[in-house]
Design an enzyme around this catalytic site. Structure first.
Site, short mmCIF file in Angstrom:
data_model
loop_
_atom_site.label_atom_id
_atom_site.label_comp_id
_atom_site.label_asym_id
_atom_site.label_seq_id
_atom_site.Cartn_x
_atom_site.Cartn_y
_atom_site.Cartn_z
N ARG A 196 59.35 1.94 -53.67
CA ARG A 196 58.55 2.37 -54.83
C ARG A 196 57.70 1.22 -55.38
NH1 ARG A 196 61.43 6.62 -58.91
NH2 ARG A 196 61.68 8.35 -57.44
N SER B 3 43.82 57.19 -61.22
CA SER B 3 43.03 57.75 -62.31
C SER B 3 43.78 58.89 -62.99
CB SER B 3 41.68 58.26 -61.77
OG SER B 3 41.00 59.02 -62.75
N SER C 255 48.33 5.79 -44.43
CA SER C 255 49.21 6.68 -43.68
C SER C 255 48.47 7.29 -42.50
CB SER C 255 49.74 7.79 -44.59
OG SER C 255 48.68 8.48 -45.22
N ASP D 258 33.00 64.89 -58.94
CA ASP D 258 31.62 64.99 -58.48
C ASP D 258 31.37 64.17 -57.21
OD1 ASP D 258 31.90 62.55 -59.79
OD2 ASP D 258 30.18 62.82 -61.12
N LYS E 159 46.24 6.60 -39.59
CA LYS E 159 45.86 5.41 -38.82
C LYS E 159 44.57 5.60 -38.02
CE LYS E 159 49.77 3.31 -39.98
NZ LYS E 159 50.43 4.36 -40.77
N ASN F 154 45.14 5.08 -48.11
CA ASN F 154 45.28 6.53 -48.28
C ASN F 154 46.35 6.76 -49.33
OD1 ASN F 154 45.37 6.84 -44.69
ND2 ASN F 154 43.57 6.83 -45.98
N LYS G 160 23.32 41.60 -45.45
CA LYS G 160 22.09 41.30 -46.16
C LYS G 160 22.41 41.15 -47.65
CE LYS G 160 18.17 41.62 -45.22
NZ LYS G 160 17.38 42.81 -44.88
N HIS G 161 22.00 40.03 -48.24
CA HIS G 161 22.18 39.80 -49.67
C HIS G 161 23.62 40.05 -50.12
CE1 HIS G 161 18.06 38.75 -50.66
NE2 HIS G 161 17.70 39.67 -49.79
N GLY H 258 54.36 -2.23 -44.42
CA GLY H 258 55.06 -1.25 -43.59
C GLY H 258 54.43 -0.92 -42.27
N ARG I 89 29.90 55.50 -59.95
CA ARG I 89 30.48 55.69 -58.63
C ARG I 89 29.81 56.84 -57.89
NH1 ARG I 89 33.93 53.01 -56.35
NH2 ARG I 89 34.27 51.95 -58.33
#
Length: 612
Positions: A78, A585, A26, A566, A28, A117, A287-288, A49, A472
């Site tokens: 088919r 929360s 399909s 906090d 080309k 393909n 970084k990292h 085809g 956190r």
């Protein structure tokens, strides 16, 4: 127990000439040069085809498969190649007396190469095809020929992609394909078959009423090896693409490493989203696999110009993308040492000149002007890594990760935080555009930061990132310390430091940070003082307290809800006026009350942004 077949014996040969080839594609791309090479080598061409029509139009002799088999295509196409004269010609073991006798008795001619393909099943699904259309785009004949040819690779060559054509043509010109190539192509063909069938099975299961489990098969194409993985002893290592998909970037210069590419892919996603969400040029310094800084293009204040070692005139002349990277790099210039940079816009000469003077491993961007590319290619003795993001790249919706023999999968986190998420506001009727911008910058930054994470932003740039802490509040403390350092770099005493001639840029950055931190050991102090024309007057705690009292307008974003007040208490010490977090929360009431006590405006986005 299933009966295990014995091997079928025949002759063996390394190089197999191509006397007959079947072409049915399909795509080309490159078809005609390949057909010409096969014809020049004396091979008969069989086709179907549109492929046959294209070959004929190029003036190359070709035989329709229906003429070769004596059976017309039927059932709406088919059934085209499902015939003994096709599969017998492919599967016959050369040199096997019984097979050769069967071929003569049934009028079967050998087929030495199959170029094909598969029907675009995945593209049909992606384009929203209905059930019947998707079913019709399940290839039957193609996979059958693919598997037959690959199975009989001792004698036949399976070609499944135009990127193989040049190698095939070269071998045809030398008399035929060798066994090493046939084995390599057979392995790739079976991987393609497995991936194709897995996609069908997964899609089909998704159409069922229940959650039927299916076997997931993903096929990868090795793209290039890496020197090693995370550490030098982790060999081998490499980069592969998902079969049928491009990599998200092209390597224009340098040899990227494992961690470089992890940084690049995360940094690119951050800046691409940030640019899209704000409409401004965006930049990141990684970084990292976490950002040391991120920013959008917002003009610099005079104090920032002095702290970042850029004149007012030079700052005003910066392009938006250069301004964004200058800000990102100066969020935490000590941590950005040796960074991997990313920008949302085309890299221009001014941006390249900023990068040229910084210690950096590489950059990813959507493109580069010729002048910028020439400058960057000279950096690090020509080893600076330059990646160009693939235009229009669409990552798979489901991500997979293999860890310790287990494969994790999840829908990609494609939620982009925008002002639309800033609707639940506590402590004010609304927020300004500048505040919204900083909330977006901080939130998209923490989205690509190792969790738990908290980030502080001001004037369109991150001024403190706290990554990867189990608590956190420890994220807040870590990032808050960086905010204090960022502010104090603009303190008159810090700006007045007189360095000796020849002290390098990064050494000046590090010396200023250590001056602000003030906890020099006696041995360290000797080397630190040697960098100055005169020994600096100590920076007192009272200097810092007085200066930080003026800090205001800072935004803090958290990748998940604040479980206790906090974090708000600590954030109040570094000029936080605005808080953005998912919320949800049981302690939201207490956290909101803490914000009210400090006069902070709180926004709930409703979106958690964990990143691991």
């Amino acid at each position: 127990m299933a009966h295990i077949l014995s091997a079928v014996g025949g002759t063996s040969a390394d190089v197999v000439p191509v006397t007959r080839a079947l072409l049915s594609v399909s795509d080309k791309t490159g078809l005609i040069p390949l057909a010409q090479a096969l014809h020049a080598a004396g091979a008969q061409l069989l086709s179907t085809g549109g492929t046959a029509a294209a070959i004929r139009a190029a003036g190359i002799p070709v035989t329709d498969v229906s003429d070769h088999t004596g059976s017309p295509e039927c059932l709406d196409g088919r059934v085209k190649t499902l015939h003994p004269k096709i599969h017998g010609g492919i599967l016959a073991v050369r040199g096997n007396e019984k097979h050769e006798a069967d071929m003569v008795a049934n009028g079967i001619g050998a087929i030495d190469m199959t170029i094909l393909n598969l029907y675009p099943f995945g593209a049909t699904v992606a384009k929203g095809g209905d059930f019947a259309q998707c079913i019709e785009n399940i290839d039957i004949g193609g996979p059958s020929m693919l598997r037959s040819t690959a199975k009989n690779h001792a004698f036949t060559t399976i070609v499944t992609n135009p990127d193989q054509y040049d190698e095939v043509i070269a071998q045809i010109k030398n008399g035929g394909t060798n066994l090493a190539l046939r084995k390599k192509y057979a392995a790739r063909a079976f991987a393609l078959s497995a991936s194709y069938d897995s996609a069908i099975a997964s899609w089909f299961s998704s159409q069922l009423a229940d959650d039927a489990a299916v076997v997931q098969t993903r096929a990868y194409v090795p793209e290039f090896p890496l020197k090693y993985g995370c550490n030098p002893h982790q060999k081998p290592a490499g980069i592969s693409s998902l079969m049928g998909s491009k990599l998200p970037f092209d390597v224009l210069n340098g040899i990227p490493g494992y961690i470089n590419l992890l940084d690049a892919t995360n940094a690119w996603q951050l800046v691409e989203e940030l640019g899209r969400a704000t409409g401004l040029a965006a930049a990141g310094s990684f970084k990292h696999v976490s950002p040391a800084g991120a920013a959008v293009a917002v003009p610099l204040s005079d104090g920032e110009c002095a702290a970042y070692e850029v004149t007012r005139e030079a700052a005003d002349a910066l392009t938006p993308v250069a301004l964004a990277y200058l800000r990102a790099r100066n969020a935490d210039p000590m941590c950005s040492f040796g960074d991997f940079a990313a920008v949302s816009d085309i890299v221009d000469e001014k941006t390249a000149m900023i990068l040229k003077k910084e210690v950096s491993d590489g950059i990813v961007a959507p493109g580069y002007t010729p002048e910028a590319l020439a400058i960057l290619k000279t950096k690090k003795g020509g080893k600076f890594i330059i990646l160009k993001a693939t235009e229009g790249y669409a990552p798979p919706q489901v991500e997979y990760r293999e860890v310790y023999g287990m494969t994790f999968s999840q829908k990609r986190n494609d939620t982009v935080i925008t002002r639309d998420h800033m609707n639940v506001v506590h402590g004010a009727d609304s927020i300004s555009d500048d505040v919204s911008r900083d909330m977006i910058v901080a939130s998209i930054c923490v989205k690509y930061t190792q969790s738990n994470s908290v980030g502080f932003a001001k004037d369109g740039m991150m001024v403190g990132v706290g990554a990867g802490q189990q608590s956190r509040v420890d994220c807040v403390k870590l990032a808050g310390r960086k905010v204090t350092t960022w502010y104090m770099r603009q303190h008159p005493k810090v700006l007045a430091l007189k360095f000796k001639a020849g002290v390098k840029r990064q050494d000046r950055v590090n010396a200023r940070v250590r001056y602000i931190e003030g906890d020099l050991t006696p041995e360290e102090r000797v080397r630190w003082e040697a960098q100055f024309e005169t020994v600096p007057e100590p920076l007192q705690k009272s200097d810092q307290d007085e200066f930080m009292e003026k800090a205001t307008g800072v935004t803090v974003s958290s990748d998940a809800f604040f479980p206790f007040r906090d974090s708000i208490d600590h954030a109040s010490k570094v000029g936080v006026s605005y808080v953005v977090q998912p919320g949800g929360s049981v302690q939201d009431g207490a956290v909101n009350a803490a914000c009210e006590e400090y006069g902070m405006v709180m926004v709930h986005t409703g979106v958690r942004l964990f990143h691991h």
